[in-house]
Write an enzyme that holds these catalytic residues in place. Sequence first.
Site, PDB file in Angstrom:
ATOM      1  CG  ASN A  86      -0.273   0.018   2.589  1.00  0.00           C
ATOM      2  OD1 ASN A  86       0.819  -0.100   2.669  1.00  0.00           O
ATOM      3  ND2 ASN A  86      -0.893   0.368   3.453  1.00  0.00           N
ATOM      4  NE  ARG A 104      19.128  -0.702 -13.243  1.00  0.00           N
ATOM      5  CZ  ARG A 104      19.080  -0.967 -11.766  1.00  0.00           C
ATOM      6  NH1 ARG A 104      18.307  -2.137 -11.631  1.00  0.00           N
ATOM      7  NH2 ARG A 104      19.287  -0.065 -10.947  1.00  0.00           N
TER       8      ARG A 104
END
Length: 199
Positions: free
Chosen positions: A39, A53
């Site tokens: 959460n 990346r």
Amino acid sequence: MSDRQTRHRQAMQKLKAHVDERVADATEQRGQLLVFTGNGKGKTTAAWGTVTRALGYGYRVGVVQFIKGQWACGERERLEADPRLEVAIMATGFTWETQNREADTRACGEAWAEAARMLADPGIYLVVLDEITYMLKFGYLDIATVRQALEARPAEQTVIVTGRNAHRELLAMADTVTEMQEVRHGFNAGLEARRGIDY
């Protein structure tokens, strides 16, 4: 050499030996299934970081956004010109805004068709299924369908699944599960989402 420095060096040597052993044991080469859930804030942000990346190394990447696709996304806006990135967006955006189960289910099906195509493409190195956990939770998409596509994907392909309340079968399949835990969130104290920080 002081006693403190001697103890520090011994501790670091022991740590290095442990790390070196773990690195030497990690020899399997294949794509992975990563789940970013919980959460707390940062699941989608972490996924976009991995997208950046992979693109940086020249790999092809596919992203399917199941919830926040119609919302502004700084990462997507920065990266979308990269010809190696393909993004598919669920047409209805936030499901709690539409409040139309039939329309949301249809839009989810269309987005899933794009995801399934990406998951079957051996040329795509990384696939991100952003917020797909909600599609499973709300019953717009069947876990067996998702599981089958994940299991049949190319061996070198990595998949990142994001969203709260990840289905237990996704958690069981995953190589890596990261749970973002909320300690405090400014939104709960009335702070508006900030451009360039939250989206």
